[in-house]
Design a protein around this motif. Sequence first.
Motif, PDB file in Angstrom:
ATOM      1  N   PHE A 132       0.821  -1.209   0.000  1.00  0.00           N
ATOM      2  CA  PHE A 132       0.000   0.000   0.000  1.00  0.00           C
ATOM      3  C   PHE A 132       0.858   1.264   0.000  1.00  0.00           C
ATOM      4  CE2 PHE A 132      -4.367  -1.451   1.851  1.00  0.00           C
ATOM      5  CZ  PHE A 132      -4.405  -2.460   0.902  1.00  0.00           C
ATOM      6  N   LEU A 133       2.092   1.154   0.452  1.00  0.00           N
ATOM      7  CA  LEU A 133       2.976   2.316   0.532  1.00  0.00           C
ATOM      8  C   LEU A 133       3.301   2.896  -0.836  1.00  0.00           C
ATOM      9  CD1 LEU A 133       5.429   0.940   3.246  1.00  0.00           C
ATOM     10  CD2 LEU A 133       3.874   2.892   3.525  1.00  0.00           C
ATOM     11  N   ALA A 134       3.050   2.144  -1.902  1.00  0.00           N
ATOM     12  CA  ALA A 134       3.319   2.632  -3.250  1.00  0.00           C
ATOM     13  C   ALA A 134       2.256   3.623  -3.719  1.00  0.00           C
ATOM     14  CB  ALA A 134       3.405   1.465  -4.235  1.00  0.00           C
ATOM     15  N   ASN A 135       1.227   3.844  -2.913  1.00  0.00           N
ATOM     16  CA  ASN A 135       0.171   4.794  -3.248  1.00  0.00           C
ATOM     17  C   ASN A 135       0.417   6.142  -2.571  1.00  0.00           C
ATOM     18  OD1 ASN A 135      -1.742   3.076  -4.825  1.00  0.00           O
ATOM     19  ND2 ASN A 135      -1.772   1.891  -2.922  1.00  0.00           N
ATOM     20  N   GLY A 136      -0.206   7.171  -3.099  1.00  0.00           N
ATOM     21  CA  GLY A 136      -0.079   8.500  -2.512  1.00  0.00           C
ATOM     22  C   GLY A 136       1.094   9.280  -3.084  1.00  0.00           C
ATOM     23  N   GLU A 137       1.261  10.515  -2.600  1.00  0.00           N
ATOM     24  CA  GLU A 137       2.304  11.406  -3.120  1.00  0.00           C
ATOM     25  C   GLU A 137       3.710  10.853  -2.915  1.00  0.00           C
ATOM     26  OE1 GLU A 137       1.872  15.264  -1.489  1.00  0.00           O
ATOM     27  OE2 GLU A 137      -0.074  15.662  -2.428  1.00  0.00           O
ATOM     28  N   LEU A 138       3.909  10.113  -1.829  1.00  0.00           N
ATOM     29  CA  LEU A 138       5.222   9.547  -1.544  1.00  0.00           C
ATOM     30  C   LEU A 138       5.337   8.096  -1.997  1.00  0.00           C
ATOM     31  CD1 LEU A 138       5.834  11.032   2.037  1.00  0.00           C
ATOM     32  CD2 LEU A 138       6.737  11.850  -0.148  1.00  0.00           C
ATOM     33  N   GLY A 139       4.391   7.663  -2.787  1.00  0.00           N
ATOM     34  CA  GLY A 139       4.398   6.277  -3.232  1.00  0.00           C
ATOM     35  C   GLY A 139       5.613   5.901  -4.058  1.00  0.00           C
ATOM     36  N   TRP A 140       6.248   6.915  -4.688  1.00  0.00           N
ATOM     37  CA  TRP A 140       7.426   6.633  -5.511  1.00  0.00           C
ATOM     38  C   TRP A 140       8.557   6.012  -4.693  1.00  0.00           C
ATOM     39  CZ3 TRP A 140      12.046   8.841  -4.241  1.00  0.00           C
ATOM     40  CH2 TRP A 140      12.012   9.948  -3.380  1.00  0.00           C
ATOM     41  N   ILE A 141       8.575   6.280  -3.388  1.00  0.00           N
ATOM     42  CA  ILE A 141       9.647   5.728  -2.546  1.00  0.00           C
ATOM     43  C   ILE A 141       9.542   4.210  -2.498  1.00  0.00           C
ATOM     44  CG2 ILE A 141      10.626   5.663  -0.222  1.00  0.00           C
ATOM     45  CD1 ILE A 141       9.627   8.507   0.193  1.00  0.00           C
ATOM     46  N   GLN A 142       8.330   3.708  -2.255  1.00  0.00           N
ATOM     47  CA  GLN A 142       8.146   2.266  -2.192  1.00  0.00           C
ATOM     48  C   GLN A 142       8.307   1.631  -3.572  1.00  0.00           C
ATOM     49  OE1 GLN A 142       8.294   0.421   0.184  1.00  0.00           O
ATOM     50  NE2 GLN A 142       7.311  -1.529  -0.267  1.00  0.00           N
ATOM     51  N   THR A 143       7.881   2.343  -4.613  1.00  0.00           N
ATOM     52  CA  THR A 143       8.074   1.825  -5.963  1.00  0.00           C
ATOM     53  C   THR A 143       9.561   1.670  -6.259  1.00  0.00           C
ATOM     54  OG1 THR A 143       6.020   2.835  -6.763  1.00  0.00           O
ATOM     55  CG2 THR A 143       7.672   2.264  -8.418  1.00  0.00           C
ATOM     56  N   ALA A 144      10.346   2.684  -5.901  1.00  0.00           N
ATOM     57  CA  ALA A 144      11.797   2.602  -6.074  1.00  0.00           C
ATOM     58  C   ALA A 144      12.383   1.498  -5.208  1.00  0.00           C
ATOM     59  CB  ALA A 144      12.445   3.944  -5.725  1.00  0.00           C
ATOM     60  N   ASN A 145      11.827   1.321  -4.017  1.00  0.00           N
ATOM     61  CA  ASN A 145      12.273   0.251  -3.124  1.00  0.00           C
ATOM     62  C   ASN A 145      12.070  -1.114  -3.778  1.00  0.00           C
ATOM     63  OD1 ASN A 145      13.254  -0.941  -0.771  1.00  0.00           O
ATOM     64  ND2 ASN A 145      11.288  -0.880   0.277  1.00  0.00           N
ATOM     65  N   PHE A 146      10.910  -1.289  -4.400  1.00  0.00           N
ATOM     66  CA  PHE A 146      10.638  -2.536  -5.120  1.00  0.00           C
ATOM     67  C   PHE A 146      11.681  -2.777  -6.218  1.00  0.00           C
ATOM     68  CE2 PHE A 146       5.905  -2.413  -3.973  1.00  0.00           C
ATOM     69  CZ  PHE A 146       5.978  -3.550  -3.190  1.00  0.00           C
ATOM     70  N   VAL A 147      11.926  -1.754  -7.025  1.00  0.00           N
ATOM     71  CA  VAL A 147      12.793  -1.912  -8.192  1.00  0.00           C
ATOM     72  C   VAL A 147      14.239  -2.169  -7.778  1.00  0.00           C
ATOM     73  CG1 VAL A 147      13.732  -0.774 -10.235  1.00  0.00           C
ATOM     74  CG2 VAL A 147      11.297  -0.538  -9.683  1.00  0.00           C
ATOM     75  N   ILE A 148      14.751  -1.376  -6.850  1.00  0.00           N
ATOM     76  CA  ILE A 148      16.141  -1.529  -6.415  1.00  0.00           C
ATOM     77  C   ILE A 148      16.351  -2.905  -5.785  1.00  0.00           C
ATOM     78  CG2 ILE A 148      17.891  -0.684  -4.807  1.00  0.00           C
ATOM     79  CD1 ILE A 148      16.706   2.125  -5.231  1.00  0.00           C
ATOM     80  N   THR A 149      15.421  -3.297  -4.922  1.00  0.00           N
ATOM     81  CA  THR A 149      15.533  -4.607  -4.271  1.00  0.00           C
ATOM     82  C   THR A 149      15.408  -5.732  -5.292  1.00  0.00           C
ATOM     83  OG1 THR A 149      14.523  -3.662  -2.280  1.00  0.00           O
ATOM     84  CG2 THR A 149      14.644  -6.059  -2.414  1.00  0.00           C
ATOM     85  N   ALA A 150      14.543  -5.540  -6.280  1.00  0.00           N
ATOM     86  CA  ALA A 150      14.372  -6.551  -7.326  1.00  0.00           C
ATOM     87  C   ALA A 150      15.667  -6.768  -8.092  1.00  0.00           C
ATOM     88  CB  ALA A 150      13.259  -6.133  -8.281  1.00  0.00           C
ATOM     89  N   LEU A 151      16.320  -5.676  -8.478  1.00  0.00           N
ATOM     90  CA  LEU A 151      17.573  -5.783  -9.231  1.00  0.00           C
ATOM     91  C   LEU A 151      18.656  -6.459  -8.388  1.00  0.00           C
ATOM     92  CD1 LEU A 151      17.619  -2.298 -11.001  1.00  0.00           C
ATOM     93  CD2 LEU A 151      16.973  -4.514 -11.973  1.00  0.00           C
TER      94      LEU A 151
END
Length: 221
Positions: A53-72
């Motif tokens: 759920f943290l990927a939602n909202g104005e600060l959601g980009w932080i969790q999205t970046a967290n997903f991508v960096i951790t995925a790589l």
Amino acid sequence: MTQQLAHSSARTISVQRLLLGCGIVAGPFYVTVALAQAFTREGFDLARHPWSFLANGELGWIQTANFVITALATIAAAAGLRRALAPGRGARWAPILVGAFGASMIGAAIFRADPAMGFPAGTPEGPGPVTLSGILHLAAGGVGFLCLVAACYVIASRQSREGRRGWALYSRVTGTLFLGSFVGIASGGGVAWANLLFVAGIVAVWGWLSLLSLNLSRHTA
């Protein structure tokens, strides 16, 4: 010729340790960034809201970046596992399964979870509408989680064959805990115990990958 072979061998070992190093830091990085948001984002409740759920909202980009960096980092770790485990049982499937989990995190980053249960702030209480993005997020996450559970059991089989009973038990317990926590949150639907159990499962499985990568890195020769 001997010096060239020695140089090539040293470079191979360095690359392998670098890849396994990604596996060491991937989990702590993901958990730290997620928890930092969980404790600071307005309206977020660990007992009610999944970390997605943290990927939602104005600060959601932080969790999205967290997903991508951790995925790589996880995909890099899978490549390190491929090198470190070969030859032997699980040398093929364990890296494939871990890599698939990493790929699923990219899918989870692309397709965000649906806002629900009052988060982000201003969202109505309750489950909320289900969108295609939310469905694909759940599908990507579910496939990835099951792949990581399978990886735990594959590694456990190898460790048991090598006589490393403690490690084998640890891998099986971690896989079982993570599977149980996933089933719990999939059926619990916002129930506090299910969300908290899932948090425990996430921390446990990331810790397992970190310790496994560290152990293999130390034994790289």
